[in-house]
Motif scaffolding. Structure first.
Motif, PDB file in Angstrom:
ATOM      1  N   ASN A  34      -9.224 106.975 141.312  1.00  0.00           N
ATOM      2  CA  ASN A  34      -7.817 107.236 141.550  1.00  0.00           C
ATOM      3  C   ASN A  34      -8.059 108.447 142.694  1.00  0.00           C
ATOM      4  O   ASN A  34      -9.225 108.726 143.028  1.00  0.00           O
ATOM      5  N   THR A  35      -7.003 108.357 143.472  1.00  0.00           N
ATOM      6  CA  THR A  35      -6.973 109.397 144.776  1.00  0.00           C
ATOM      7  C   THR A  35      -7.297 110.783 144.423  1.00  0.00           C
ATOM      8  O   THR A  35      -8.209 111.181 144.969  1.00  0.00           O
ATOM      9  N   SER A  57      -7.194 102.651 151.897  1.00  0.00           N
ATOM     10  CA  SER A  57      -5.967 102.521 151.080  1.00  0.00           C
ATOM     11  C   SER A  57      -5.842 103.937 150.246  1.00  0.00           C
ATOM     12  O   SER A  57      -6.962 104.355 149.685  1.00  0.00           O
ATOM     13  N   THR A  59      -3.273 106.676 147.572  1.00  0.00           N
ATOM     14  CA  THR A  59      -2.194 106.848 147.141  1.00  0.00           C
ATOM     15  C   THR A  59      -2.208 108.413 146.656  1.00  0.00           C
ATOM     16  O   THR A  59      -2.880 109.118 146.111  1.00  0.00           O
ATOM     17  N   SER A  61       0.293 111.410 145.089  1.00  0.00           N
ATOM     18  CA  SER A  61       1.486 111.655 144.297  1.00  0.00           C
ATOM     19  C   SER A  61       1.677 113.287 144.089  1.00  0.00           C
ATOM     20  O   SER A  61       0.729 113.993 144.115  1.00  0.00           O
ATOM     21  N   HIS A  85      -3.508 101.627 154.583  1.00  0.00           N
ATOM     22  CA  HIS A  85      -2.546 101.371 153.376  1.00  0.00           C
ATOM     23  C   HIS A  85      -2.160 102.693 152.583  1.00  0.00           C
ATOM     24  O   HIS A  85      -3.081 103.211 152.159  1.00  0.00           O
ATOM     25  N   LYS A  87       0.364 104.670 149.608  1.00  0.00           N
ATOM     26  CA  LYS A  87       1.498 104.900 148.840  1.00  0.00           C
ATOM     27  C   LYS A  87       1.849 106.423 148.577  1.00  0.00           C
ATOM     28  O   LYS A  87       0.838 106.942 148.025  1.00  0.00           O
ATOM     29  N   ASN A 109       4.298 102.382 150.802  1.00  0.00           N
ATOM     30  CA  ASN A 109       5.171 102.249 149.682  1.00  0.00           C
ATOM     31  C   ASN A 109       5.528 103.790 149.650  1.00  0.00           C
ATOM     32  O   ASN A 109       4.715 104.837 149.197  1.00  0.00           O
TER      33      ASN A 109
END
Length: 356
Positions: A34-35, A57, A59, A61, A85, A87, A109
């Motif tokens: 995960n990021t 890519s 992500t 959060s 990409h 998010k 996203n």
């Protein structure tokens, strides 16, 4: 003593075989993490400091990076290494640097998160200052749109390469209509729900104008209770070939809301495939004398898929409604699909059918 010297010599001869791998292989390893874990590898050695920044890519959060300054720095580092990409899950739009620009980004996203205190939250305003010239795919959730300097709510017109747009549980401030304008837009998905946090925000009963989207061919629309008014030019409606409708009614709809979905069916003159849920047919069937209405549209319909929705009890299709849709295309292929819990039928039954 001799044993200790031998151990020290052996340790000096050990190699960091993972760090010696090529950047391509290291990025493949990081893509599995995960990021947050990928970023943490930057402390391993000098070799690893900038590797994660080259991930195509990412992500980010607000759950993982709670400090806004650190969040912005991480985002800037990713942008500086041509990320494609992205998010983002943010608790405030301030997590995104003002005048955010990324020349390489093709997919974004963006989701606003409000936690448990929905009734105390303020809608996050989608910024009009994003500079993303290569963006082809955009997904937004829980954002509010406001008028720009020209007086219109037209947040997507600057994304000249945009092909796929998803708008989920968003609102429009100031009693305006959301104008969809993008020259290359081919796929439009709109999910509008009046549940949390949507019901707490003003502007939830806005209209949607398909203003300038000459390339639009696939349209997905889902809503509950309030069916938004959709309107636009005949050229835009005539370009649409594939449609998915899912309207869920938890309370009695006003007649004008029922007519909105019927008016839209009338406008869709050239669609070739229609996927519709049983609950949508139930909403349509409540319109007075709907079976006597002569549809001037759906002349080119080749495929009709009817999905029995789990919230309708019983899961039946109102009498005469399928025939009503087929009145101008009696030879269209009809498939009845039973909804299975956990399946996302927008993807499974519609998009796969369109793109495959």
């Amino acid at each position: 003593m001799v044993k200790r010297k031998r151990q020290r010599k052996d340790n000096q001869n050990e190699q960091d075989r993972i760090s010696d791998l090529s950047d391509c292989l290291l990025l493949h390893i990081l893509s599995v993490l995960n990021t947050k874990q990928a970023i943490q590898t930057s402390i391993l050695s000098k070799r690893w400091i900038n590797v994660w920044k080259n991930l195509p890519s990412l992500t980010l959060s607000c759950f993982d990076i709670r400090n806004i300054d650190l969040f912005q720095k991480t985002l800037k580092d990713a942008v500086s290494h041509n990320i494609k990409h992205l998010k983002l899950v943010v608790s405030t739009i301030e997590c995104i640097p003002p005048y955010f620009s990324c020349l390489s980004l093709t997919s974004l996203n963006l989701k606003a998160f409000y936690g448990k205190m929905f009734h105390l939250a303020q809608p996050q305003i989608f910024p009009n200052s994003l500079c993303l010239p290569a963006l082809t795919t955009l997904s937004l959730e829980y954002f509010a749109f406001r008028r720009s300097d020209d007086g219109y709510v037209e947040p997507f017109s600057t994304f000249n390469m945009l092909n796929t747009l998803t708008v989920r549980s968003c609102v429009v401030l100031g009693g305006q209509s959301l104008r969809i304008s993008s020259t290359k837009l081919g796929n439009l998905t709109i999910h509008l729900y009046r549940g949390q946090p949507y019901k707490y925000f003003p502007g939830s009963t806005f209209g949607i104008e398909l203003y300038h989207a000459p390339s639009l061919h696939t349209f997905v629309f889902t809503a509950d209770d309030y069916i938004h008014k959709l309107y636009g030019s005949k050229s835009v409606f005539s370009s649409i070939k594939h449609v998915y409708f899912d309207v869920v009614c938890y309370c009695n709809l006003q007649r004008r809301n029922q007519s909105n979905i019927l008016d839209l069916l009338v406008e869709l003159a050239n669609i070739e495939s229609l996927t519709i849920t049983s609950t949508t047919l139930m909403v349509l069937s409540n319109f007075p004398d709907v079976l006597k209405v002569k549809l001037p549209s759906l002349l080119n319909l080749k495929s009709l898929k009817v999905i029995t929705h789990p919230v309708s009890r019983p899961t039946t299709i109102p009498n005469g409604m399928v025939h009503f849709l087929l009145q101008n295309s009696p030879l269209a292929k009809v498939d009845y699909i039973k909804y299975k819990k956990g399946e996302r039928h927008v993807d499974v039954c519609f998009l796969n059918h369109v793109y495959n």
